[in-house]
Design an enzyme around this catalytic site. Structure first.
Site, PDB file in Angstrom:
ATOM      1  CD  GLU A 112     -10.336  27.584  13.589  1.00  0.00           C
ATOM      2  OE1 GLU A 112     -10.461  27.092  12.983  1.00  0.00           O
ATOM      3  OE2 GLU A 112      -9.633  28.708  13.983  1.00  0.00           O
ATOM      4  CB  CYS A 150     -12.502  20.372  10.416  1.00  0.00           C
ATOM      5  SG  CYS A 150     -11.175  20.254  11.588  1.00  0.00           S
TER       6      CYS A 150
END
Length: 383
Positions: A112, A150
């Protein structure tokens, strides 16, 4: 049938910006799938790491869950061991190290990672809806870890004519939302502060600032900063920003955003504020990203009914909700047959009859196949 079975022993690296959620959500899914788990919390969130290490053993079987604290050297040491799966949340540089070390044991990895998540802003005529869109943009960029996430909006794409209106609304909304400096998160540490300050040090970038730009290294704070058309080859437009700096890139027409995005690395998310249904369909069909969210931003992270994860350079492997269970499960195919019926045309010698029956089977011509087994021919019947 398909039977999910535990993968085995998994290693989870969580990140510092959402240190509880990025630790407990994958942990719960891995346990639900029947695995044993080693959790390595980020050393950059030491209080949360200490909390997890002190409290999880009180409630979870110590034989099934281990919490390992420490810095990068501890993480590298853990990767010297054989694991059945590794989940890493963090930046691409460390992600490459994880993959390299995992290759030694052919360990499957889910990454991720971050990316430059674009936000397309179409012209919205309704004053109310336009303000709602700006509220959500400001919230997604600056109220979540000061952009240190993110899934935060990295930059905006907007029509040239609409840019002044958008900037005016962004500034007024920032002034309403952040009336005190402490209402926005600090930058993580001096290293990250210096990285962000260096993005603005480029004189070409500094000259594009239309709001904010102030920074205090002592307090690790940077003002919400808006930039208009910084050079596309500058670091601020080629690297993930991961902070409270928001470039706005103008285009002639909103549809031009698609051509702008196509050659870029695939982001973790694409956001678009628009009421144009045709544009929505084009964004879905003509771009590639971990997810697409219309008329909002970052809320997809909180949904457990859709998978969360990147594609390409933004990572691979998806989780959240049932998808976490699937990430840490092996879907084992199980086939059961009876011994009562046998088809001898499966076996040699390969005479013309057997070859004819096999051709019928491979063509899924079940009528001819059944007739052949009965010793009949299809043209013997009239329908």
């Amino acid at each position: 049938m398909v039977v999910p079975e535990p993968i085995g022993v998994v290693l989870i690296f969580s990140c510092w910006n959402l240190p509880l959620g990025l630790a407990l959500e994958p942990l719960s899914g891995a346990l639900a799938a029947g695995n044993a788990v080693v959790l390595k919390p980020s050393e950059l969130a030491p209080s949360t790491a200490a909390f997890l290490a002190a409290n999880l053993p009180k409630y979870l079987d110590a034989k099934a869950v281990k919490i390992v604290q420490g810095g990068p050297e501890v993480g590298e040491g853990l990767m010297e061991h054989r694991w059945d799966k590794v989940l890493f949340t963090g930046n691409a540089r460390v992600g490459r190290i994880i993959m390299t070390k995992a290759a030694k044991h052919l360990t499957p990895v889910a990454l991720e990672l971050g990316s430059k998540c674009p936000c397309i802003v179409d012209r919205i005529n309704s004053k109310w809806e336009c303000q709602v869109a700006v509220n959500r943009i400001v919230g997604a960029k600056w109220s979540t870890c000061a952009g240190q996430a993110c899934i935060a909006i990295d930059y905006i794409l907007v029509e040239e004519q609409f840019a002044p209106i958008l900037i005016e609304l962004l500034v007024s909304t920032l002034e309403r939302f952040f009336t005190k400096p402490e209402y926005m998160a600090r930058i993580l540490n001096e290293k990250h502060f210096d990285r962000l300050a260096n993005l603005l040090a480029d004189h070409r970038v500094a000259s594009s600032i239309v709001h904010g730009g102030g920074a205090n290294r002592k307090t690790l704070t940077i003002e919400p900063t808006i930039l208009l058309d910084p050079p596309l080859d500058s670091d601020i437009m080629t690297e993930e920003i991961f902070g409270p700096l928001l470039p706005i890139i103008t285009v002639k027409k909103t549809e031009d955003c698609l051509a702008f995005l196509k050659p870029k690395p695939k982001p973790l998310a694409i956001y678009a504020f628009t009421k144009d249904e045709k544009l929505k369909q084009r964004i879905i069909a003509e771009t590639s990203s971990g997810c697409v969210t219309f008329n909002d931003a970052i809320v997809q992270y909180g949904l457990d009914t859709v998978p969360f994860g990147g594609i390409g350079a933004s990572g691979f492997g998806q989780y959240h909700g049932k998808y976490t269970f699937e990430l840490f499960s092996h879907r084992k195919a199980v086939i059961k047959r009876s011994l009562w019926v046998e088809f001898m045309f499966r076996y040699p010698p390969w005479d013309e009859y057997r070859m004819r029956m096999l051709r019928r089977a491979f063509r899924f011509d079940y009528v001819s196949l059944v007739l052949g087994l009965l010793g009949l021919r299809q043209h013997d019947f009239k329908f």
